[in-house]
Design an enzyme around this catalytic site. Structure first.
Site, PDB file in Angstrom:
ATOM      1  N   ARG A 104      51.579  36.530 -86.624  1.00 54.58           N
ATOM      2  CA  ARG A 104      51.919  36.738 -85.201  1.00 54.58           C
ATOM      3  C   ARG A 104      52.664  38.073 -85.128  1.00 54.58           C
ATOM      4  O   ARG A 104      53.721  38.231 -85.742  1.00 54.58           O
ATOM      5  CB  ARG A 104      52.794  35.597 -84.679  1.00 54.58           C
ATOM      6  CG  ARG A 104      53.400  35.915 -83.316  1.00 54.58           C
ATOM      7  CD  ARG A 104      54.009  34.708 -82.639  1.00 54.58           C
ATOM      8  NE  ARG A 104      52.973  33.834 -82.129  1.00 54.58           N
ATOM      9  CZ  ARG A 104      53.183  32.860 -81.234  1.00 54.58           C
ATOM     10  NH1 ARG A 104      54.398  32.642 -80.753  1.00 54.58           N
ATOM     11  NH2 ARG A 104      52.190  32.106 -80.817  1.00 54.58           N
ATOM     12  N   HIS A 131      45.133  35.834 -78.225  1.00 50.58           N
ATOM     13  CA  HIS A 131      45.711  34.597 -78.781  1.00 50.58           C
ATOM     14  C   HIS A 131      44.557  33.616 -79.029  1.00 50.58           C
ATOM     15  O   HIS A 131      44.429  32.600 -78.361  1.00 50.58           O
ATOM     16  CB  HIS A 131      46.738  34.029 -77.795  1.00 50.58           C
ATOM     17  CG  HIS A 131      47.660  33.007 -78.384  1.00 50.58           C
ATOM     18  ND1 HIS A 131      47.632  32.634 -79.712  1.00 50.58           N
ATOM     19  CD2 HIS A 131      48.658  32.258 -77.817  1.00 50.58           C
ATOM     20  CE1 HIS A 131      48.557  31.721 -79.928  1.00 50.58           C
ATOM     21  NE2 HIS A 131      49.188  31.472 -78.807  1.00 50.58           N
ATOM     22  N   GLN A 134      44.954  29.716 -79.473  1.00 52.41           N
ATOM     23  CA  GLN A 134      45.281  29.013 -78.230  1.00 52.41           C
ATOM     24  C   GLN A 134      44.004  28.627 -77.476  1.00 52.41           C
ATOM     25  O   GLN A 134      43.858  27.494 -77.006  1.00 52.41           O
ATOM     26  CB  GLN A 134      46.160  29.914 -77.350  1.00 52.41           C
ATOM     27  CG  GLN A 134      46.603  29.242 -76.080  1.00 52.41           C
ATOM     28  CD  GLN A 134      47.523  28.069 -76.337  1.00 52.41           C
ATOM     29  OE1 GLN A 134      48.519  28.196 -77.024  1.00 52.41           O
ATOM     30  NE2 GLN A 134      47.197  26.902 -75.802  1.00 52.41           N
ATOM     31  N   ASP A 220      50.132  31.645 -67.250  1.00 55.83           N
ATOM     32  CA  ASP A 220      51.017  31.875 -68.398  1.00 55.83           C
ATOM     33  C   ASP A 220      52.257  32.586 -67.870  1.00 55.83           C
ATOM     34  O   ASP A 220      52.301  33.002 -66.700  1.00 55.83           O
ATOM     35  CB  ASP A 220      50.257  32.740 -69.435  1.00 55.83           C
ATOM     36  CG  ASP A 220      50.996  32.903 -70.754  1.00 55.83           C
ATOM     37  OD1 ASP A 220      52.006  32.204 -70.979  1.00 55.83           O
ATOM     38  OD2 ASP A 220      50.566  33.750 -71.572  1.00 55.83           O
ATOM     39  N   CYS A 260      49.511  27.515 -71.848  1.00 53.15           N
ATOM     40  CA  CYS A 260      49.674  27.559 -73.315  1.00 53.15           C
ATOM     41  C   CYS A 260      51.078  27.145 -73.741  1.00 53.15           C
ATOM     42  O   CYS A 260      51.280  26.741 -74.879  1.00 53.15           O
ATOM     43  CB  CYS A 260      49.328  28.941 -73.838  1.00 53.15           C
ATOM     44  SG  CYS A 260      50.427  30.247 -73.252  1.00 53.15           S
ATOM     45  N   ARG A 288      46.452  22.106 -80.631  1.00 47.06           N
ATOM     46  CA  ARG A 288      46.624  23.262 -81.525  1.00 47.06           C
ATOM     47  C   ARG A 288      46.553  22.778 -82.978  1.00 47.06           C
ATOM     48  O   ARG A 288      45.949  23.422 -83.835  1.00 47.06           O
ATOM     49  CB  ARG A 288      47.980  23.952 -81.275  1.00 47.06           C
ATOM     50  CG  ARG A 288      48.135  24.648 -79.934  1.00 47.06           C
ATOM     51  CD  ARG A 288      47.320  25.903 -79.845  1.00 47.06           C
ATOM     52  NE  ARG A 288      47.625  26.887 -80.886  1.00 47.06           N
ATOM     53  CZ  ARG A 288      48.655  27.745 -80.860  1.00 47.06           C
ATOM     54  NH1 ARG A 288      49.445  27.781 -79.810  1.00 47.06           N
ATOM     55  NH2 ARG A 288      48.856  28.595 -81.857  1.00 47.06           N
TER      56      ARG A 288
HETATM   57  N1  NVA Z   1      51.537  35.447 -73.303  1.00 43.66           N
HETATM   58  C1  NVA Z   1      52.606  34.811 -74.023  1.00 43.66           C
HETATM   59  C2  NVA Z   1      52.077  33.660 -74.803  1.00 43.66           C
HETATM   60  C3  NVA Z   1      53.108  32.900 -75.585  1.00 43.66           C
HETATM   61  C4  NVA Z   1      52.511  31.788 -76.395  1.00 43.66           C
HETATM   62  C5  NVA Z   1      53.287  35.829 -74.923  1.00 43.66           C
HETATM   63  O1  NVA Z   1      52.575  36.640 -75.542  1.00 43.66           O
HETATM   64  O2  NVA Z   1      54.512  35.829 -74.998  1.00 43.66           O
HETATM   65  N1   CP Z   2      51.470  28.566 -77.132  1.00 47.68           N
HETATM   66  C1   CP Z   2      52.093  29.095 -78.208  1.00 47.68           C
HETATM   67  O1   CP Z   2      51.523  29.865 -78.979  1.00 47.68           O
HETATM   68  O2   CP Z   2      53.371  28.657 -78.375  1.00 47.68           O
HETATM   69  P1   CP Z   2      54.456  29.221 -79.383  1.00 47.68           P
HETATM   70  O3   CP Z   2      54.857  30.583 -78.898  1.00 47.68           O
HETATM   71  O4   CP Z   2      55.582  28.236 -79.314  1.00 47.68           O
HETATM   72  O5   CP Z   2      53.867  29.308 -80.754  1.00 47.68           O
END
Ligand code: NVA
Ligand code: CP
Length: 304
Positions: A104, A131, A134, A220, A260, A288
């Site tokens: 990540r 992502h 997801q 989101d 998500c 997930r």
């Molecule tokens: N769009 C959000 C998703 C978090 C799971 C982010 O990138 O922070």
């Molecule tokens: N939806 C998702 O990826 O959640 P986290 O940021 O908690 O991993």
């Protein structure tokens, strides 16, 4: 043999996706009946986090253990990754000590450079651009609840972020439509989303129009990780892009609400919607685990 990575949703083709969805269903049933399934005994997953996570870390870590393997958590704060070691060098070393890597991070380019230098499969656990894990879970959840997603309409309300870009890629592959409504200045960036020639999405100025007759309404956070400095401006800019009961009423009667998570009630969605009868956010989050177990198995041992 060429290593199979999952850096973007379209790294898997339609038939591979079908294999993974079928397998996830089987894996989920085994898990629910407490049956042991250890195809990845002695395999190790390394998880590298440059951003926070609850779901992604937990689902990969417990998923790997449930498959008989082990998972190791690394973050940039207390490893050499945050102290300027080149991504290429880190990839060479890390991939000699484990069987699969999940990352990540910020720019997609980082994960691509890692993958180019990796001896083992690399999975995107979220970047600024995508992502994919997801959306694997989201589509698996839709199939579980309603059947095939082909020909259906997803209404994406809010920021055209990593999750939105991934929905758009998935729509091309699996032949469904996405109605996107964002405030001005936050529209889909076709190049960044890798969507040249894409014809499965339509943009709407009015979010109510985007939601009309949709089968899924989804949104989101207004401010994704890495964009925190824009938070104040975004709260103003996105004020009219909140998913509320009236917006859900525009969609089909049996439409599902997805998110998500983590969510901000009172910002991108009202409590009434996310905690309401059409919301399937908890199933979505749980899936997930199941779908990523199927993905790990597929990338490591193929279609068994
Ligand atoms: N769009 C959000 C998703 C978090 C799971 C982010 O990138 O922070
Ligand atoms: N939806 C998702 O990826 O959640 P986290 O940021 O908690 O991993």
């Amino acid at each position: 043999m060429k290593i199979k990575h999952f850096l973007q949703f379209n790294d898997l083709n339609r038939s591979e996706l079908e294999i993974i969805f079928d397998r996830a269903k089987w894996i989920k049933a085994k898990f629910k009946s407490y049956e042991k399934h250890w195809p990845l005994e002695d395999r190790t997953l390394v998880m590298i986090f440059e951003k926070a996570s609850t779901r992604t870390r937990l689902s990969f870590e417990s998923g790997m253990q449930q498959l008989g393997g082990a998972a190791i958590y690394l973050n940039t704060r207390d490893s050499q990754l945050g102290r300027g070691e080149p991504v290429e060098d880190a990839a060479q070393v890390i991939s000699r000590m484990c069987d699969i890597v999940m990352i990540r991070t910020f720019e997609q380019e980082i994960i691509e450079r890692f993958a180019e230098n990796s001896r083992v499969p690399v999975i995107n656990g979220l970047t600024n651009e995508y992502h994919p894990c997801q959306i694997l879970a989201d589509i698996f959840t839709y199939i579980e609840q309603r059947g095939s997603i082909q020909g259906k309409t997803v209404a994406w309300i809010g920021d055209s972020n990593n999750v939105c870009n991934t929905w758009l890629q998935a729509a091309e592959l699996l032949d469904f439509n996405v109605h996107v409504s964002t405030p001005k200045g936050y529209e889909v960036e076709v190049e960044r989303a890798g969507l040249y020639g894409a014809d499965h999405f339509e943009e709407f100025e009015d979010p109510m129009e985007a939601a009309r007759d949709a089968d899924i309404v989804t949104t989101d956070v207004w401010t994704s990780m890495g964009f925190e400095s824009e938070k104040k401006v975004r709260i103003k800019d996105f004020a009219d892009w909140q998913v509320d009961k009236d917006m859900i009423k525009q969609a089909n009667k049996d439409a599902l609400f997805m998110h998500c998570l983590p969510a901000h009630r009172g910002e991108e969605v009202t409590a009434e919607v996310i905690d309401g009868p059409q919301s399937i956010v908890w199933e979505e989050a749980e899936n997930r685990l199941h779908v990523q177990k199927a993905l790990l198995e597929y990338l490591l041992i193929g279609n068994k």
